[in-house]
Design a protein around this motif. Sequence first.
Motif, PDB file in Angstrom:
ATOM      1  N   ALA A 116      27.848  35.370  38.711  1.00 48.98           N
ATOM      2  CA  ALA A 116      29.219  34.924  38.473  1.00 48.98           C
ATOM      3  C   ALA A 116      29.594  35.159  37.019  1.00 48.98           C
ATOM      4  N   CYS A 117      29.644  36.468  36.636  1.00 48.11           N
ATOM      5  CA  CYS A 117      29.944  36.837  35.270  1.00 48.11           C
ATOM      6  C   CYS A 117      31.429  37.064  35.122  1.00 48.11           C
ATOM      7  N   GLY A 118      31.846  37.331  33.894  1.00 44.78           N
ATOM      8  CA  GLY A 118      33.249  37.592  33.631  1.00 44.78           C
ATOM      9  C   GLY A 118      33.710  38.861  34.298  1.00 44.78           C
ATOM     10  N   ASP A 119      34.989  38.956  34.552  1.00 49.31           N
ATOM     11  CA  ASP A 119      35.542  40.094  35.255  1.00 49.31           C
ATOM     12  C   ASP A 119      36.082  41.163  34.326  1.00 49.31           C
ATOM     13  N   ASN A 120      35.995  40.976  33.020  1.00 52.48           N
ATOM     14  CA  ASN A 120      36.478  41.990  32.110  1.00 52.48           C
ATOM     15  C   ASN A 120      35.600  42.023  30.880  1.00 52.48           C
ATOM     16  N   ALA A 121      35.845  43.026  30.055  1.00 53.36           N
ATOM     17  CA  ALA A 121      34.982  43.243  28.903  1.00 53.36           C
ATOM     18  C   ALA A 121      35.055  42.101  27.903  1.00 53.36           C
ATOM     19  N   ASP A 122      36.149  41.332  27.878  1.00 55.00           N
ATOM     20  CA  ASP A 122      36.303  40.256  26.915  1.00 55.00           C
ATOM     21  C   ASP A 122      35.601  38.981  27.342  1.00 55.00           C
ATOM     22  N   ALA A 123      35.293  38.889  28.630  1.00 53.05           N
ATOM     23  CA  ALA A 123      34.661  37.665  29.117  1.00 53.05           C
ATOM     24  C   ALA A 123      33.175  37.707  28.833  1.00 53.05           C
ATOM     25  N   ALA A 124      32.612  36.602  28.380  1.00 52.86           N
ATOM     26  CA  ALA A 124      31.182  36.561  28.083  1.00 52.86           C
ATOM     27  C   ALA A 124      30.403  36.501  29.380  1.00 52.86           C
ATOM     28  N   PRO A 125      29.434  37.431  29.582  1.00 51.84           N
ATOM     29  CA  PRO A 125      28.672  37.415  30.821  1.00 51.84           C
ATOM     30  C   PRO A 125      27.777  36.190  30.887  1.00 51.84           C
ATOM     31  N   ALA A 126      27.618  35.673  32.088  1.00 53.57           N
ATOM     32  CA  ALA A 126      26.755  34.512  32.274  1.00 53.57           C
ATOM     33  C   ALA A 126      25.308  34.903  32.042  1.00 53.57           C
ATOM     34  N   GLU A 127      24.557  34.033  31.391  1.00 53.18           N
ATOM     35  CA  GLU A 127      23.159  34.308  31.120  1.00 53.18           C
ATOM     36  C   GLU A 127      22.300  33.767  32.257  1.00 53.18           C
ATOM     37  N   GLN A 129      34.806  55.526  29.069  1.00 54.86           N
ATOM     38  CA  GLN A 129      36.128  55.870  29.587  1.00 54.86           C
ATOM     39  C   GLN A 129      36.197  55.656  31.102  1.00 54.86           C
ATOM     40  N   LEU A 130      35.157  56.068  31.806  1.00 51.75           N
ATOM     41  CA  LEU A 130      35.119  55.889  33.258  1.00 51.75           C
ATOM     42  C   LEU A 130      35.124  54.408  33.619  1.00 51.75           C
ATOM     43  N   LYS A 131      34.353  53.612  32.894  1.00 49.04           N
ATOM     44  CA  LYS A 131      34.294  52.173  33.141  1.00 49.04           C
ATOM     45  C   LYS A 131      35.679  51.545  32.979  1.00 49.04           C
ATOM     46  N   ALA A 132      36.409  51.972  31.949  1.00 52.33           N
ATOM     47  CA  ALA A 132      37.747  51.440  31.719  1.00 52.33           C
ATOM     48  C   ALA A 132      38.699  51.831  32.844  1.00 52.33           C
ATOM     49  N   GLN A 133      38.550  53.046  33.367  1.00 48.90           N
ATOM     50  CA  GLN A 133      39.409  53.486  34.467  1.00 48.90           C
ATOM     51  C   GLN A 133      39.147  52.675  35.737  1.00 48.90           C
ATOM     52  N   ILE A 134      37.882  52.415  36.030  1.00 53.96           N
ATOM     53  CA  ILE A 134      37.555  51.616  37.220  1.00 53.96           C
ATOM     54  C   ILE A 134      38.119  50.204  37.065  1.00 53.96           C
ATOM     55  N   ALA A 135      37.900  49.612  35.871  1.00 51.80           N
ATOM     56  CA  ALA A 135      38.361  48.239  35.635  1.00 51.80           C
ATOM     57  C   ALA A 135      39.879  48.133  35.646  1.00 51.80           C
ATOM     58  N   LYS A 136      40.573  49.231  35.427  1.00 50.84           N
ATOM     59  CA  LYS A 136      42.033  49.218  35.426  1.00 50.84           C
ATOM     60  C   LYS A 136      42.595  48.905  36.809  1.00 50.84           C
ATOM     61  N   PHE A 137      41.894  49.374  37.852  1.00 52.69           N
ATOM     62  CA  PHE A 137      42.452  49.289  39.201  1.00 52.69           C
ATOM     63  C   PHE A 137      41.769  48.262  40.099  1.00 52.69           C
ATOM     64  N   VAL A 138      40.596  47.784  39.725  1.00 49.57           N
ATOM     65  CA  VAL A 138      39.876  46.863  40.602  1.00 49.57           C
ATOM     66  C   VAL A 138      39.051  45.906  39.762  1.00 49.57           C
ATOM     67  N   ILE A 139      38.993  44.645  40.167  1.00 50.76           N
ATOM     68  CA  ILE A 139      38.173  43.645  39.489  1.00 50.76           C
ATOM     69  C   ILE A 139      36.864  43.506  40.259  1.00 50.76           C
ATOM     70  N   LEU A 140      35.778  43.863  39.598  1.00 55.52           N
ATOM     71  CA  LEU A 140      34.469  43.730  40.232  1.00 55.52           C
ATOM     72  C   LEU A 140      33.917  42.335  39.974  1.00 55.52           C
ATOM     73  N   PRO A 141      32.915  41.899  40.739  1.00 55.21           N
ATOM     74  CA  PRO A 141      32.473  40.504  40.654  1.00 55.21           C
ATOM     75  C   PRO A 141      31.726  40.156  39.374  1.00 55.21           C
ATOM     76  N   SER A 142      31.275  41.141  38.614  1.00 61.88           N
ATOM     77  CA  SER A 142      30.534  40.863  37.388  1.00 61.88           C
ATOM     78  C   SER A 142      30.572  42.083  36.497  1.00 61.88           C
ATOM     79  N   GLU A 143      30.269  41.881  35.231  1.00 63.01           N
ATOM     80  CA  GLU A 143      30.184  43.002  34.289  1.00 63.01           C
ATOM     81  C   GLU A 143      29.046  43.942  34.699  1.00 63.01           C
ATOM     82  N   GLY A 160      46.025  34.727  38.467  1.00 61.49           N
ATOM     83  CA  GLY A 160      45.942  35.150  37.076  1.00 61.49           C
ATOM     84  C   GLY A 160      45.152  36.415  36.856  1.00 61.49           C
ATOM     85  N   GLU A 161      44.380  36.850  37.851  1.00 63.39           N
ATOM     86  CA  GLU A 161      43.633  38.110  37.741  1.00 63.39           C
ATOM     87  C   GLU A 161      44.541  39.242  38.237  1.00 63.39           C
TER      88      GLU A 161
END
Length: 446
Positions: free
Chosen positions: A46-57, A81-95, A248-249
């Motif tokens: 259950a980690c953050g859904d974007n690069a700014d969110a701190a991943p759960a340890e 760049q590819l990671k940013a493109q994927i994150a642009k269109f879909v929210i994955l469950p964890s970093e 909000g997502e």
Amino acid sequence: MTESTAPLPSATPPAADTSAVLWPPVAKAGEPGAYLPARPAPVSTACGDNADAAPAEPATPDGTDLIADTAPTEGADLLAQLKAQIAKFVILPSEEALDAATLWVAATHLQGSWQHAPRLAVVGPAKRCGKSRLLDVLTETVHQPVLTVNSTPAAVFRSITEEPPTLLVDEADTIFGSPKMAEKNEEMRGLLNAGHQRDRYVLRVVGNDHTPRRFHTFAMAAIAGIGDLPDTIMDRSIVIRMRRRAAGETVAPYRTKRDSPDLHAIRDKIARWTAPLADRALQLEPAMPVEDRAADTWEPLVIIADLAGGPWPRLARRACTRMVHAEIQTEEDNPGGARILADIRRIFHAVGEPDSIATDQLLFTLNSDPEAPWAESGRGGLTPRGLSAMLREFGIASGNVRMPDSTQRKGYTRHKFLDAWRRYCPTVHPSTPAPEGTGATAGGRS
């Protein structure tokens, strides 16, 4: 881009861990590199859904966050760049899931170098979890996509050549969603299983004279559907468990004609970057933080990460360690398979590790757990016959056991479980190795 070969300063792990780690003196981009051995522990995804969110340890540090970055190559920027493109269109469950999807896409461009073709299982509990949207993005970025929906096995394996394409199977629940469907599509399951390893062919007769002909099966595949796929496919997969977006997502709407040119551009850059690395990728044997089939499945992603350099060797091993451990935990929680072993392990531990437990005591405890599935196994809950049938698959049988009051009853001895516990639920109160001559059995099926 010229690759730097200058040694990087070695990283020093925390003093508390110095006895448990071996640290590489030099880190180079594109080399397999070293990793900190993972400590088996259940891991939350259950980690953050974007690069700014701190991943759960994880509850117990797995060491992957201490891996030093290496000198970046052109590939490190392309993966970002590819990671940013994927994150642009879909929210994955964890970093970690986002990193895994990124590396998996890049790995499709070097399929000729791999011994194993990892499946990407994109599953979710319900509709509108983003599974098909992720496949949309993958279709525009992988190597030679072959999108299949309700295609016949014959059509699929005739689409696979010596130069493997990338299969994208959507709505897999219409193929494997019920026992009747799964039985009807057994040939498709066999094809997806066989294609995980190189040089596994299917033999068919063709033409009026029925000439035998071998068809290729080796190809990477992304498979999306509601609910889990068959166990044999899940075992060969990097599993991404999607979920619906919360309030909000937000993601950008995907429009094929508008957005595919940007995706194709990054796809073509990755293809150009990976093309001259095929021979090098073929020779690499990176140290893996997992073992057996999980290592086979994740190895192409780790190699891609090592070739790219920068933070990617660390991110790949972190994703591998945590996602594999999360799936192990999911398997242990499943009513079938290892769940029964894990629950019995907890019972033995709770009552002080006795040499044996009577069957009726074991069943009473199992059926009394309100969060366990055993009370719903039948009208009266799990029965002695039902328990015996489940444990027989692991080579464990009941017998006459002597109780503390000197009476003799039917039950199970602890030493018969030791080997199965170590193999199927090693993170649940880890037990000591079985002493020689105890008769502990390996159990299980391949």
